[in-house]
Design a protein around this motif. Sequence first.
Motif, PDB file in Angstrom:
ATOM      1  N   GLN A   5      10.288   5.827  -4.815  1.00 30.34           N
ATOM      2  CA  GLN A   5       9.367   5.616  -3.692  1.00 30.34           C
ATOM      3  C   GLN A   5       8.648   4.271  -3.834  1.00 30.34           C
ATOM      4  N   LYS A   7       5.188   2.559  -2.767  1.00 30.89           N
ATOM      5  CA  LYS A   7       3.861   2.929  -2.260  1.00 30.89           C
ATOM      6  C   LYS A   7       2.972   1.699  -2.117  1.00 30.89           C
ATOM      7  N   MET A  49       4.648  -3.399  10.070  1.00 30.86           N
ATOM      8  CA  MET A  49       4.283  -2.779   8.787  1.00 30.86           C
ATOM      9  C   MET A  49       3.188  -3.590   8.088  1.00 30.86           C
ATOM     10  N   TRP A  52      -0.111  -2.468   9.397  1.00 36.65           N
ATOM     11  CA  TRP A  52      -0.500  -1.127   8.934  1.00 36.65           C
ATOM     12  C   TRP A  52      -1.016  -1.161   7.499  1.00 36.65           C
ATOM     13  N   ILE A  63      -1.886   2.558   6.718  1.00 35.87           N
ATOM     14  CA  ILE A  63      -1.286   3.258   5.577  1.00 35.87           C
ATOM     15  C   ILE A  63      -2.390   3.423   4.532  1.00 35.87           C
ATOM     16  N   ASP A  67      -0.191   5.782  -0.595  1.00 38.71           N
ATOM     17  CA  ASP A  67       0.827   6.460   0.223  1.00 38.71           C
ATOM     18  C   ASP A  67       2.136   5.668   0.217  1.00 38.71           C
ATOM     19  N   ARG A  70       4.932   3.192   5.119  1.00 38.83           N
ATOM     20  CA  ARG A  70       5.502   3.766   6.342  1.00 38.83           C
ATOM     21  C   ARG A  70       6.585   2.841   6.912  1.00 38.83           C
ATOM     22  N   PRO A  94       9.592   8.192  11.139  1.00 36.50           N
ATOM     23  CA  PRO A  94       8.839   7.296  10.253  1.00 36.50           C
ATOM     24  C   PRO A  94       8.626   7.878   8.848  1.00 36.50           C
ATOM     25  N   LEU A  95       9.701   8.124   8.134  1.00 36.05           N
ATOM     26  CA  LEU A  95       9.584   8.835   6.847  1.00 36.05           C
ATOM     27  C   LEU A  95       9.358   7.911   5.652  1.00 36.05           C
ATOM     28  N   GLY A  96       9.433   6.587   5.866  1.00 40.23           N
ATOM     29  CA  GLY A  96       8.966   5.663   4.839  1.00 40.23           C
ATOM     30  C   GLY A  96      10.017   5.183   3.849  1.00 40.23           C
ATOM     31  N   SER A 103      10.367  17.006   5.979  1.00 39.79           N
ATOM     32  CA  SER A 103       9.747  16.983   7.302  1.00 39.79           C
ATOM     33  C   SER A 103       9.706  18.395   7.863  1.00 39.79           C
ATOM     34  N   ASN A 107       8.092  15.089  13.244  1.00 42.66           N
ATOM     35  CA  ASN A 107       8.112  13.622  13.283  1.00 42.66           C
ATOM     36  C   ASN A 107       9.534  13.060  13.189  1.00 42.66           C
TER      37      ASN A 107
END
Length: 334
Positions: A5, A7, A49, A52, A63, A67, A70, A94-96, A103, A107
């Motif tokens: 991920q 972040k 992005m 955000w 964001i 997190d 996004r 928009p799962l990033g 989900s 979304n």
Amino acid sequence: MNNFQVKLAARPKGMVQKSDFSFERNPRPEAGPGQVLVKILYASLDPAMRGWMNEGDTYIPAIRLGDVVRAGIVGKVISSQHPDFPVGTYITGPLGIQEYAVSDGRNITKINPALAPLSNFLGILGIAGLTAYFAFLGVGKPQAGETVVVSGAAGAVGTVVGQLALLKGCRVVGIAGGPDKCAHLVQNLGFDAAIDYKNEDLSARLKETCPQGVDIYFDNVGGEILDTTLLHVNQKARIVACGAISQYNSTQPYGLKNYFVIITKRVRLEGMIVIDYARQYGEGILQMAQWMQEGKLKTYEHIDQGIEGFYETFMRLFTGDKLGKLILQIAEEE
Ligand SMILES: NC(=O)c1ccc[n+]([C@@H]2O[C@H](COP(=O)([O-])OP(=O)(O)OC[C@H]3O[C@@H](n4cnc5c(N)ncnc54)[C@H](OP(=O)(O)O)[C@@H]3O)[C@@H](O)[C@H]2O)c1
């Protein structure tokens, strides 16, 4: 089973730094009751992005620090406890920037992979293409024979705007950075002219390439390019305020010097946010897919592979080192 991920670790100050992100391997989540587990295949990298990542909400919430970054994605459902999204369903949402996401179905939207290659659902059949479609046709309201100028012309939105303008019988001039992008616009996409804002005198070239003046200016960049173009618009011109990428990393926003033209030339300058058209997305996707199948719309994508390279790929938005829609491939399609 890991989930890589990306972040948000810090809010960028000025240009985005790699240290603004954390790159983490966490345990892969599982789908609970009413949920699906999505394997993310492609992520859309968008100028928005950057906004955000700032403190403070805009048209959607910022964001939160810590997190996942996004981003719009295309993925495949690999485990499901949701009746509407069986295993094998391709979805977008928009799962990033991560390898897997859970989900509850609210979304995400199903996509039809028979319509076009999966990555197109992040570009010409995704937010970028839909922005061009609804902003140019709905806000710009082009008429055949009018002169249209579009900035960010070799990018995801600009490429589609220019082609839609040609489809509507307009004369089209693109503004882009560098001779290669300008040659691409004229030779591959059929623009009437292209202006290299990095190496040419923008005002002189606008005068030369728009002898009848500018009826519609589709603004993707804001700042000095918007200011200069204002000097070339016709009476009752429309300016579609779509984006202002020249300002997104700026710590000193550019102030318009030629604002008064809006009054003297009775210009309509209108902002647009694509999510206001969400209920009509389906209509836009089908229309543009049809134009693609008829050979009336071309699409160009720059796809980098590997989630670990997120930062380097994201930076291409601001250096301009890419052509068309910028996409990060996170996993291979099977
Ligand atoms: N309103 C909405 O709902 C909505 C939705 C989607 C996108 N947008 C906006 O639309 C614009 C285009 O988005 P996109 O996804 O199509 O991005 P894009 O154009 O594919 O990528 C960004 C491009 O901007 C250009 N650029 C970067 N820095 C610049 C600068 N300082 N001055 C001038 N040009 C610069 C670069 O091209 P060059 O090599 O030509 O410089 C770069 O390739 C963005 O402003 C975005 O925020 C708005």
